[in-house]
Every structure is written in structure tokens, then in C-alpha cells.
Write an enzyme that holds these catalytic residues in place. Structure first.
Site, PDB file in Angstrom:
ATOM      1  N   PRO A 186       0.796  -1.229   0.000  1.00  0.00           N
ATOM      2  CA  PRO A 186       0.000   0.000   0.000  1.00  0.00           C
ATOM      3  C   PRO A 186       0.826   1.275   0.000  1.00  0.00           C
ATOM      4  O   PRO A 186       1.897   1.335   0.607  1.00  0.00           O
ATOM      5  CB  PRO A 186      -0.799  -0.112   1.302  1.00  0.00           C
ATOM      6  CG  PRO A 186       0.010  -1.001   2.181  1.00  0.00           C
ATOM      7  CD  PRO A 186       0.657  -1.998   1.245  1.00  0.00           C
ATOM      8  N   ASN A 187       0.289   2.245  -0.687  1.00  0.00           N
ATOM      9  CA  ASN A 187       0.837   3.614  -0.783  1.00  0.00           C
ATOM     10  C   ASN A 187       2.060   3.717  -1.692  1.00  0.00           C
ATOM     11  O   ASN A 187       2.521   4.825  -1.960  1.00  0.00           O
ATOM     12  CB  ASN A 187       1.167   4.190   0.608  1.00  0.00           C
ATOM     13  CG  ASN A 187      -0.048   4.192   1.527  1.00  0.00           C
ATOM     14  OD1 ASN A 187      -1.103   4.660   1.128  1.00  0.00           O
ATOM     15  ND2 ASN A 187       0.086   3.646   2.723  1.00  0.00           N
ATOM     16  N   ARG A 245       5.273  10.952  -2.433  1.00  0.00           N
ATOM     17  CA  ARG A 245       5.097  10.631  -1.020  1.00  0.00           C
ATOM     18  C   ARG A 245       6.449  10.631  -0.296  1.00  0.00           C
ATOM     19  O   ARG A 245       7.344   9.865  -0.662  1.00  0.00           O
ATOM     20  CB  ARG A 245       4.469   9.242  -0.936  1.00  0.00           C
ATOM     21  CG  ARG A 245       4.416   8.649   0.432  1.00  0.00           C
ATOM     22  CD  ARG A 245       4.123   7.156   0.344  1.00  0.00           C
ATOM     23  NE  ARG A 245       4.043   6.581   1.667  1.00  0.00           N
ATOM     24  CZ  ARG A 245       4.383   5.340   1.964  1.00  0.00           C
ATOM     25  NH1 ARG A 245       4.806   4.520   1.018  1.00  0.00           N
ATOM     26  NH2 ARG A 245       4.296   4.903   3.189  1.00  0.00           N
ATOM     27  N   TYR A 282      11.630   7.981   0.567  1.00  0.00           N
ATOM     28  CA  TYR A 282      11.430   7.001  -0.498  1.00  0.00           C
ATOM     29  C   TYR A 282      11.992   7.416  -1.857  1.00  0.00           C
ATOM     30  O   TYR A 282      11.882   6.652  -2.816  1.00  0.00           O
ATOM     31  CB  TYR A 282       9.930   6.678  -0.619  1.00  0.00           C
ATOM     32  CG  TYR A 282       9.338   6.181   0.677  1.00  0.00           C
ATOM     33  CD1 TYR A 282       9.861   5.055   1.311  1.00  0.00           C
ATOM     34  CD2 TYR A 282       8.273   6.836   1.291  1.00  0.00           C
ATOM     35  CE1 TYR A 282       9.335   4.602   2.514  1.00  0.00           C
ATOM     36  CE2 TYR A 282       7.740   6.393   2.489  1.00  0.00           C
ATOM     37  CZ  TYR A 282       8.277   5.270   3.096  1.00  0.00           C
ATOM     38  OH  TYR A 282       7.756   4.817   4.283  1.00  0.00           O
ATOM     39  N   GLU A 310      12.630  -9.926   0.750  1.00  0.00           N
ATOM     40  CA  GLU A 310      11.895  -8.752   1.265  1.00  0.00           C
ATOM     41  C   GLU A 310      12.731  -7.503   0.987  1.00  0.00           C
ATOM     42  O   GLU A 310      13.932  -7.484   1.288  1.00  0.00           O
ATOM     43  CB  GLU A 310      11.677  -8.930   2.769  1.00  0.00           C
ATOM     44  CG  GLU A 310      10.969  -7.768   3.442  1.00  0.00           C
ATOM     45  CD  GLU A 310      10.880  -7.961   4.963  1.00  0.00           C
ATOM     46  OE1 GLU A 310      11.174  -9.071   5.470  1.00  0.00           O
ATOM     47  OE2 GLU A 310      10.539  -6.978   5.640  1.00  0.00           O
ATOM     48  N   HIS A 340      12.850  -3.111   1.194  1.00  0.00           N
ATOM     49  CA  HIS A 340      12.301  -1.807   1.592  1.00  0.00           C
ATOM     50  C   HIS A 340      13.192  -0.720   1.019  1.00  0.00           C
ATOM     51  O   HIS A 340      14.430  -0.834   1.065  1.00  0.00           O
ATOM     52  CB  HIS A 340      12.253  -1.678   3.118  1.00  0.00           C
ATOM     53  CG  HIS A 340      11.384  -2.715   3.744  1.00  0.00           C
ATOM     54  ND1 HIS A 340      10.015  -2.635   3.744  1.00  0.00           N
ATOM     55  CD2 HIS A 340      11.698  -3.890   4.330  1.00  0.00           C
ATOM     56  CE1 HIS A 340       9.519  -3.702   4.324  1.00  0.00           C
ATOM     57  NE2 HIS A 340      10.513  -4.492   4.683  1.00  0.00           N
ATOM     58  N   ARG A 384      14.229   4.024  11.562  1.00  0.00           N
ATOM     59  CA  ARG A 384      12.973   4.770  11.687  1.00  0.00           C
ATOM     60  C   ARG A 384      12.224   4.393  12.977  1.00  0.00           C
ATOM     61  O   ARG A 384      12.814   3.866  13.898  1.00  0.00           O
ATOM     62  CB  ARG A 384      12.151   4.543  10.417  1.00  0.00           C
ATOM     63  CG  ARG A 384      12.919   4.996   9.168  1.00  0.00           C
ATOM     64  CD  ARG A 384      12.125   4.793   7.908  1.00  0.00           C
ATOM     65  NE  ARG A 384      10.909   5.617   7.905  1.00  0.00           N
ATOM     66  CZ  ARG A 384       9.918   5.454   7.037  1.00  0.00           C
ATOM     67  NH1 ARG A 384       9.989   4.513   6.104  1.00  0.00           N
ATOM     68  NH2 ARG A 384       8.862   6.234   7.092  1.00  0.00           N
TER      69      ARG A 384
HETATM   70  C1  DQA Z   1       8.577   0.722   3.215  1.00  0.00           C
HETATM   71  C2  DQA Z   1       8.782   0.902   4.732  1.00  0.00           C
HETATM   72  C3  DQA Z   1       7.473   0.711   5.480  1.00  0.00           C
HETATM   73  O1  DQA Z   1       7.677   0.873   6.886  1.00  0.00           O
HETATM   74  C4  DQA Z   1       6.458   1.727   5.026  1.00  0.00           C
HETATM   75  O2  DQA Z   1       5.216   1.501   5.660  1.00  0.00           O
HETATM   76  C5  DQA Z   1       6.302   1.786   3.555  1.00  0.00           C
HETATM   77  C6  DQA Z   1       7.486   1.618   2.693  1.00  0.00           C
HETATM   78  C7  DQA Z   1       9.866   1.025   2.425  1.00  0.00           C
HETATM   79  O3  DQA Z   1       9.916   0.670   1.252  1.00  0.00           O
HETATM   80  O4  DQA Z   1      10.787   1.654   2.949  1.00  0.00           O
HETATM   81  O5  DQA Z   1       5.233   2.056   3.039  1.00  0.00           O
HETATM   82  O6  DQA Z   1       8.255  -0.628   2.991  1.00  0.00           O
END
Ligand code: DQA
Length: 149
Positions: A11-12, A19, A24, A99, A101, A108
Site C-alpha cells: 500500500p501507498n 510521497r 522514499y 523482502e 524496503h 525509523r
Molecule cells: C517501506 C517501509 C514501510 O515501513 C512503510 O510503511 C512503507 C514503505 C519502504 O519501502 O521503505 O510504506 O516498505
């Protein structure tokens, strides 16, 4: 046979570029998709790149990957920190999972330090921005090659 890799975004992440760019980066989701597509081409991988804001849809895609794909790269975004269902679906898929990020979640807020996915992933890459996706694809290419040999 060309290995098929599913790249999933939670999401997002459709809002990438606008954003929180300090967390990011400036790249849009379309930029990220193009980078992954170019990397997959170079590595000789077939790629499916997807993003959703609906957890059930993500679960359906993970289920469909079982027996259809050879590996999964996933940025579960906020669901990383909340979803047992995604973890269970990834286990059920019986595929190697990386995984990813974009941000370094460990730098964080404390609630981002817990991941329901890390414990079942082959590996975790965080804080390296979009390069993390490229590294995950490259790792899977090599690992699948070694497995096939
Ligand atoms: C994220 C890190 C997550 O904590 C956050 O909720 C995101 C993006 C990242 O790519 O750094 O939406 O997964």
C-alpha cells in the site's frame, strides 16, 4: 526455461515520487517498474511487477504465484509490520522470497522494526532505495541458476 519472478508492492507505493521523497526518493512507481524490467531483461528473467492497496488482492497474487513463478520479491510496505496473512501466504507459495524496503526501516520508528515477513524470507534488503530491487532480482537469478545446476 526462463525463470519467472513476481515483484509485489504494497500500500501507498503507488504514490512513490510524491510521497515523503526524503524517505522514499524521487522515483515514481513507473520508474521503479522500468528499472526492474530493464534489470530483468539484462538478467534473463521474466518479470511480473505489481502494486496494490488491497491486502486481499496481494494475497490472491501470492497464491497464484505458487507453481507459476520461481521467486518473489516483495515490498509489503505498511503490511510488513501488521500482516500475518501475508506471511502465511508467502509460506504457502513455497517459493524463495526476498523482502525489500526502499528506506532503512531500522533507522525509523520502532514499530517499523518488526517485520512479519523477514522470518520466512531468504533475505532482506533495506535502505538502498530502488537498487534493493535490482539486487534482489540479481540474487534470485544466481540462486535459481545454482539450484538448476
Ligand atoms: C517501506 C517501509 C514501510 O515501513 C512503510 O510503511 C512503507 C514503505 C519502504 O519501502 O521503505 O510504506 O516498505
Amino acid at each position: 526455461m526462463t525463470p519467472r519472478i513476481l515483484v509485489l508492492n504494497g500500500p501507498n507505493l503507488n504514490l512513490l515520487g510524491c510521497r515523503e521523497p526524503t524517505q522514499y526518493g524521487q522515483q515514481s512507481l513507473a520508474d521503479l517498474a522500468s528499472l526492474c524490467a530493464a534489470s530483468a531483461r539484462d538478467l534473463g528473467l521474466e518479470l511480473e511487477f505489481r502494486q496494490t492497496n488491497h491486502e486481499g488482492e496481494l494475497l490472491d497474487w501470492i497464491h497464484a504465484a505458487r507453481g507459476h513463478c520461481h521467486g518473489i520479491v516483495i515490498n509489503p510496505a505498511a503490511w510488513t509490520h501488521t500482516s500475518v496473512a501475508i506471511r502465511d501466504a508467502l509460506v504457502a507459495a513455497e517459493l524463495p522470497v526476498i523482502e525489500v524496503h526502499l528506506s532503512n526501516v531500522h533507522k525509523r520508528e520502532p514499530f517499523r522494526h518488526l517485520s512479519f515477513v523477514s522470518g520466512i524470507a531468504v533475505g532482506v534488503i533495506c535502505g538502498l532505495g530502488s537498487q534493493g530491487y535490482v539486487m534482489a532480482l540479481s540474487y534470485l537469478r544466481q540462486a535459481l541458476k545454482e539450484q538448476a545446476a
